[in-house]
Design an enzyme around this catalytic site. Structure first.
Site, mmCIF file in Angstrom:
data_model
loop_
_atom_site.group_PDB
_atom_site.id
_atom_site.type_symbol
_atom_site.label_atom_id
_atom_site.label_comp_id
_atom_site.label_asym_id
_atom_site.label_seq_id
_atom_site.Cartn_x
_atom_site.Cartn_y
_atom_site.Cartn_z
ATOM 1 N N GLY A 19 5.099 8.219 -7.863
ATOM 2 C CA GLY A 19 6.443 8.719 -8.116
ATOM 3 C C GLY A 19 6.987 9.717 -7.116
ATOM 4 O O GLY A 19 8.099 10.216 -7.297
ATOM 5 N N LYS B 128 -4.604 -4.608 -13.863
ATOM 6 C CA LYS B 128 -4.503 -3.523 -12.887
ATOM 7 C C LYS B 128 -5.221 -2.320 -13.485
ATOM 8 O O LYS B 128 -4.786 -1.763 -14.486
ATOM 9 C CB LYS B 128 -3.046 -3.188 -12.587
ATOM 10 C CG LYS B 128 -2.893 -2.062 -11.574
ATOM 11 C CD LYS B 128 -1.474 -1.541 -11.501
ATOM 12 C CE LYS B 128 -1.423 -0.280 -10.663
ATOM 13 N NZ LYS B 128 -0.120 0.410 -10.773
ATOM 14 N N ALA C 103 1.848 2.936 -5.156
ATOM 15 C CA ALA C 103 2.240 4.322 -5.429
ATOM 16 C C ALA C 103 2.635 5.069 -4.166
ATOM 17 O O ALA C 103 1.995 4.948 -3.123
ATOM 18 C CB ALA C 103 1.136 5.085 -6.151
ATOM 19 N N GLY C 104 3.719 5.832 -4.300
ATOM 20 C CA GLY C 104 4.139 6.742 -3.248
ATOM 21 C C GLY C 104 5.205 6.238 -2.307
ATOM 22 O O GLY C 104 5.733 7.002 -1.509
ATOM 23 N N ASN D 107 7.691 0.594 -8.294
ATOM 24 C CA ASN D 107 8.339 0.768 -9.585
ATOM 25 C C ASN D 107 9.436 1.830 -9.483
ATOM 26 O O ASN D 107 10.620 1.523 -9.429
ATOM 27 C CB ASN D 107 7.321 1.137 -10.667
ATOM 28 C CG ASN D 107 7.874 0.967 -12.082
ATOM 29 O OD1 ASN D 107 7.137 0.773 -13.032
ATOM 30 N ND2 ASN D 107 9.173 1.028 -12.267
ATOM 31 N N THR D 108 9.032 3.098 -9.391
ATOM 32 C CA THR D 108 10.008 4.184 -9.386
ATOM 33 C C THR D 108 11.031 4.050 -8.269
ATOM 34 O O THR D 108 12.221 4.329 -8.461
ATOM 35 C CB THR D 108 9.291 5.538 -9.276
ATOM 36 O OG1 THR D 108 8.299 5.633 -10.303
ATOM 37 C CG2 THR D 108 10.270 6.690 -9.434
#
EC number: 2.8.1.10
Length: 282
Positions: free
Chosen positions: A174, A113, A201-202, A223-224
């Site tokens: 995040g 990645k 992301a986001g 992830n987050t």
């Protein structure tokens, strides 16, 4: 016809010629504990798990990797899920290439990645230098999944240099805001209909994931949103269900949006259906 919940498995998720049953990819950082991470992976059964290569193996790093070093990687391997190394924290082309080479040796995989960060405040990708770095990695035999923005011109350039899949963001890393530029994201999907697109992301809620899958995006990376939730294992499962629901809805062919109301119940056969103005009132 009887609906089979597993019918989306007959719609494989294909990346670089490899098929995956799940359309969810899961990051491994910032979990409360390794045990929580392991349970979250088992609850969501992702296609891949992403891992950042550490140049030094510190115990108690504060990101959930408290086993430290080789023990942590051994735990990940026992999960039976393919590992997708990333180049997180790299700000130059040389850092990316060096990290990718090390990751290939450590994890024995050609998957990478690509993360090339251009700004350490917004964590926005370095869109100017990314295509050249991606081209180098492709020539070195890597299967490159570049973390990029939803910029159509950038995405086309990444495809031109050999990337076979893209990972555009929905919002900055995040933030958990979901798709902040729906028009651009839907345009990207429409203009690149044959390219696997994974939203990276986001995303903060399962509904965010379902939404982009409904638009035709091929998968999501989280992830987050999972690791920092109150109950990561439950949230991992919720996202897995949302991804399946979103993809199933996309394949079902959603009704078109309309500007005005349209009656869902036919007036024929109803009392007074033949009366003047009945159709206008329905």
């Amino acid at each position: 016809m009887t609906f089979e919940p597993t019918e989306t498995l007959r719609d494989p998720f294909v990346l670089y010629g490899e098929s995956f049953a799940s359309r969810l990819l899961l990051g491994t950082a910032r979990y409360p504990s390794p045990a929580t991470l392991q349970a979250a992976v088992e609850a969501s059964r992702p296609a891949m798990i992403t891992v950042a290569l550490r140049r030094q193996t510190a115990v108690g790093s504060g990101d959930g990797q408290t086993l430290g070093g080789e023990t942590f990687w051994q735990m990940l391997r026992t999960l039976g899920v393919p590992v997708l190394p990333n180049t997180a924290g790299c700000f130059t082309a040389q850092e990316v290439i060096t990290t990718a080479m090390m990751a290939r040796e450590v994890f024995e995989t050609d998957w990478i990645k690509l993360e090339l960060i251009g700004d350490d405040y917004t964590l926005q990708p370095d869109t100017l230098n990314m295509p050249a770095v991606a081209e180098t990695l492709v020539k070195e035999g890597f299967k490159v999944l570049p973390y990029c923005t939803e910029d159509l011109v950038l995405c086309r350039r990444l495809l031109d240099v050999g990337c076979q899949a893209l990972m555009p963001w929905a919002a900055p890393i995040g933030t958990g805001r979901g798709a902040v530029n729906p028009h651009a994201m839907r345009t990207l999907r429409d203009r690149l209909p044959d390219t696997p697109l994974i939203v990276d992301a986001g995303l903060g809620l399962p509904s965010h994931a379902a939404q982009v899958l409904e638009w035709g995006y091929d998968g999501v990376l989280l992830n987050t949103a999972v690791a920092q939730s109150a109950y990561p294992v439950n949230m991992a499962r919720a996202f897995a269900l949302a991804v399946e629901a979103g993809r199933t809805a996309y394949l079902a062919g959603p009704m078109p949006e309309r500007e005005v109301a349209q009656a869902s119940t036919p007036v024929v056969g109803m009392p007074f259906w033949h009366a003047e103005g009945a159709e206008d009132r329905a």
